[in-house]
Design an enzyme around this catalytic site. Sequence first.
Site, PDB file in Angstrom:
ATOM      1  N   GLU A 193     -16.292   1.531  17.147  1.00  0.00           N
ATOM      2  CA  GLU A 193     -16.913   1.799  15.840  1.00  0.00           C
ATOM      3  C   GLU A 193     -17.075   0.518  15.025  1.00  0.00           C
ATOM      4  OE1 GLU A 193     -14.875   5.071  13.612  1.00  0.00           O
ATOM      5  OE2 GLU A 193     -14.780   3.558  12.022  1.00  0.00           O
TER       6      GLU A 193
ATOM      7  N   LYS B 125      -8.316   7.182  20.629  1.00  0.00           N
ATOM      8  CA  LYS B 125      -8.821   7.108  19.259  1.00  0.00           C
ATOM      9  C   LYS B 125      -8.856   5.660  18.762  1.00  0.00           C
ATOM     10  CE  LYS B 125     -10.053   8.419  15.086  1.00  0.00           C
ATOM     11  NZ  LYS B 125      -9.566   7.440  14.156  1.00  0.00           N
TER      12      LYS B 125
ATOM     13  N   SER C 173     -11.255  12.148  14.817  1.00  0.00           N
ATOM     14  CA  SER C 173     -12.426  11.421  14.335  1.00  0.00           C
ATOM     15  C   SER C 173     -13.419  12.380  13.689  1.00  0.00           C
ATOM     16  CB  SER C 173     -13.107  10.678  15.478  1.00  0.00           C
ATOM     17  OG  SER C 173     -14.225   9.936  15.013  1.00  0.00           O
TER      18      SER C 173
ATOM     19  N   HIS D  83     -11.826   4.118  20.272  1.00  0.00           N
ATOM     20  CA  HIS D  83     -12.967   4.677  19.538  1.00  0.00           C
ATOM     21  C   HIS D  83     -13.237   3.864  18.275  1.00  0.00           C
ATOM     22  CE1 HIS D  83     -14.301   7.127  16.103  1.00  0.00           C
ATOM     23  NE2 HIS D  83     -15.080   7.775  16.946  1.00  0.00           N
ATOM     24  N   ASN D  84     -12.193   3.573  17.544  1.00  0.00           N
ATOM     25  CA  ASN D  84     -12.379   2.816  16.309  1.00  0.00           C
ATOM     26  C   ASN D  84     -12.787   1.376  16.581  1.00  0.00           C
ATOM     27  OD1 ASN D  84     -11.363   5.204  15.205  1.00  0.00           O
ATOM     28  ND2 ASN D  84     -10.376   4.095  13.513  1.00  0.00           N
TER      29      ASN D  84
END
Lengths: 300, 300, 300, 300
Positions: free
Chosen positions: B178, B171, B121, B174-175
Amino acid sequence: MQIGFVGLGKMGFNLALNLHRHGYEVVAYDVAIDNIKNISLEGVTPAYSLIEMCQQLDGRKVIWLMVPAGKPVDDCIELLVPHLDQHDIIIDGGNSNFNDSVRRYNYLKSKGIDYLDCGTSGGVEGALYGACTMIGGEDEVFNHCASVFRDISVENGYLHAGGPGSGHFVKMVHNGIEYGMMQAIAEGFEVMEQSKYDLDLQQVARVFNHGSVVRSWLMELVESAFSKDPKLDTIKGVMHSSGEGKWTLETALDMGIPTPVIALSLIMRYRSQQDDTFTGKVVAALRNEFGGHAVEKVVP
Amino acid sequence: MQIGFVGLGKMGFNLALNLHRHGYEVVAYDVAIDNIKNISLEGVTPAYSLIEMCQQLDGRKVIWLMVPAGKPVDDCIELLVPHLDQHDIIIDGGNSNFNDSVRRYNYLKSKGIDYLDCGTSGGVEGALYGACTMIGGEDEVFNHCASVFRDISVENGYLHAGGPGSGHFVKMVHNGIEYGMMQAIAEGFEVMEQSKYDLDLQQVARVFNHGSVVRSWLMELVESAFSKDPKLDTIKGVMHSSGEGKWTLETALDMGIPTPVIALSLIMRYRSQQDDTFTGKVVAALRNEFGGHAVEKVVP
Amino acid sequence: MQIGFVGLGKMGFNLALNLHRHGYEVVAYDVAIDNIKNISLEGVTPAYSLIEMCQQLDGRKVIWLMVPAGKPVDDCIELLVPHLDQHDIIIDGGNSNFNDSVRRYNYLKSKGIDYLDCGTSGGVEGALYGACTMIGGEDEVFNHCASVFRDISVENGYLHAGGPGSGHFVKMVHNGIEYGMMQAIAEGFEVMEQSKYDLDLQQVARVFNHGSVVRSWLMELVESAFSKDPKLDTIKGVMHSSGEGKWTLETALDMGIPTPVIALSLIMRYRSQQDDTFTGKVVAALRNEFGGHAVEKVVP
Amino acid sequence: MQIGFVGLGKMGFNLALNLHRHGYEVVAYDVAIDNIKNISLEGVTPAYSLIEMCQQLDGRKVIWLMVPAGKPVDDCIELLVPHLDQHDIIIDGGNSNFNDSVRRYNYLKSKGIDYLDCGTSGGVEGALYGACTMIGGEDEVFNHCASVFRDISVENGYLHAGGPGSGHFVKMVHNGIEYGMMQAIAEGFEVMEQSKYDLDLQQVARVFNHGSVVRSWLMELVESAFSKDPKLDTIKGVMHSSGEGKWTLETALDMGIPTPVIALSLIMRYRSQQDDTFTGKVVAALRNEFGGHAVEKVVP
């Protein structure tokens, strides 16, 4: 029995005619003179002012209002009050916010005038051939008018829901439910329309209406809509709304009740009225900022 | 330490350069010969085929893949395997689905080849000046490469999350986060942009970044975006997506976990890619059917 | 410069102290005498009534209100007005609804008293060491107080957003964004907590805070929370709210702006306050009716 | 006409009986011997194994599967195939995922065996007295079985939707719509149940079913449910689901189609299965971190 009738729009015209056909002596007024003339052709007694309407009503007056929600209802009440006697009855059959109805009940109560709030469902056809009515107000007042509600409604299609405001409250929630059901149905048909199968959507709606769990009047209307325009090619997907879904959500928020589906039904209606969104611009700009993802440019 | 590097797109180019600047001997390959030439100008050793790249690597090979998720990763692995020895290491630093990473781990394990999945990231800037890396895989393999992750990441910016797949899993989430954060921010700015106040949105973003609860790198990027285009007039609000938000939602659905905000962030991205919707057509048609509400017509 | 300060709760106490430490002569009042005594121990001038407070202020008075939104603010203003002179200034630094602020501005304007609305963010720590302030009101009045906002805020952390109400409007939207960001983050962590990977969530938050796209003050607070209670075992997942998320949604609805993520953030907070839902009962009953699916019975 | 029938659960038993009553010679098998015995008491021919069932069928066999979706269908097909001849027909009448149905169609095609996928709606009552069936598959095969679908369905209640998979696809979407409709109805009733009005919810459902826009079979079932338990006091609001709502959402996501209402219907079902949420814990912890808002503590 006489009924003063104010407001001869799509719903009001049909409802006044419905009353007339059930033997009520309807004295009808509208701000548009053409509407008055048209309904007089159906045998309904015309009145060319609110005063004239009141003067033609004997005994305990019963006046049905079918005017747009908000200021028009208040204006109409203000104009009527001077011409009403103690315990005359105003029925608000429109789509008023139930909080307004409670306020109006209290206001009219202070003047000795009786009041019922009546939510009316069933669309313009129902208004003529048999509506669904949900009524709020005092027992004595409701009982005085019970035959009116019974006669204009389909069999079993009226309910004295409770005290003042409850009729419009139940109707408001009815519409909130309606928003959710419509959006659910519509989303499903979009999935089918975009699928790899070349489905005949009218036939799908037809089969859904015969024995399935989702059979409903709304699904029958879907079938009808597809019978006229199989791909809805001529219709833009702009979904307007007239307030009751918003009020349902606001009421739920005030009560702390989670209504995500009703909320999203409303929100997607608002979204449908936008061509482009600032939200989208911000997200696109952000993706460009951190990831170098190309934005689509507005063509000037 | 030598590193074979495959994939010199926006992220890969910067990451390879980042490694090079940290003293690694990077041998870089890309399907586009221009990318290879460009990075060789920076002092990175070029390789014009995967075989050539492998041949230039001594001892236990470490190969970083930075290619598009899906088939390209599998293809690349297939092409590499014949040129790898026992316990050579492939690091997938791209945006692969963690389920694919688990599958690839098992596949390579069966061939005696080691594998790490690394979520990366921080955007293209981060790739060059200090990324954030989340790594999944076996301890011994991670430890062998730990200095690589430490060096290309900002201080404290790498984590051995757990076993195979966990790097891409973290990840992915995480997105998903986001997506939700971006949509929340963007919705707020739409409310402000449409308000009766003539707000300077760049200044609002600026003040939000100094001491407020919502201060964040994304808000700094909002500020940056408005500094370039105060009303985002040139940008269309089309929100594309590259898969990880969808995977987060799908994973949550598989686990029976409610993630309404992540779900709606994704759904509104899809909505932004439509000009008109069949859902809207169906609802508009229904409102016309029961209420006689006029539909807006498509202009041919 | 002198400042009258009303309201010494968590935020107010720290803010008054912040002003004091920046050299302002703060005359502080609270309904709770202990709060007054405590702040006097810090060197702040105590006042044991609003009148006493006003009497100690010379020249053009500046009074900062930090009292609960709603009636307390109105009550406080009513009590202050008789003791204020033309162009004395009331600053409402609390979480008032911006519509109330516009109303109060107009009310005070009619009495010749000046008014600023100031949204204050940054939490209790920020209140003491550097807040983020968003101010609405007239230029002259803002300029008179500009140093106050500059001094209590972090560098670059104050903004004269626009006319009356705009400070609380921007703060309201800030909180709406905050709701969405928090829910997005929390959903992501639920997905990770329930996953097959045994993730150290504090470490995940830590790595997210170093170089990732989602790095933010909220994520730092997540890291801090996990450092105290790694699985949050002691905390019930009941999410209260104090109004600004709801106002943001209501404002968006009034403007016809779709804010699904902010809406859902709020709705899930309401949901978290319910043990069981009537919605769930109805759906369970329906599934039983048509499909014979067993319902779970309430244990008496 | 003979029909082999496999699977005598709630739906299957009634459907087999429905066929029997329409004059079909049903040869029925189930893994539970009691079910076989029970249906034999109704005059249906029992078979105590799949082989025995196949042996009793003459000519071009038609075998209706009504077994749980997923592995049981595949297992059943594997066991049947050795006993089938070219162009014998398997009808999967259960709730299979349409992608599985396409796969099974292709698999059976490779063996020369014909296949139809049939989505069956209408609940357990419908299975006995008239179902709603949506069929996918080749024309010749459908035509061979058309009378079967006609006879077990209510009038107009069957549709040859299209090619292989389309029957289960349409049924899947039907269920997605059903989820949304149910959630919308249920949310509305929660708003009414919690309101200040002491509404008789059974009567509300009754009036909604007579002339309103939301009249539907689901609303009739609401009325029925309230007639048994006016406040649903005995029912826990836990909403289970059996897959088709999730598949509808997943399919929509794969197609990039926004279906927020169907998504939220599903998500709220998942939420109803949680007592407490990690999401809520994280948000509560965050509010405590920045605002000092007290968290509710878990009582050990």
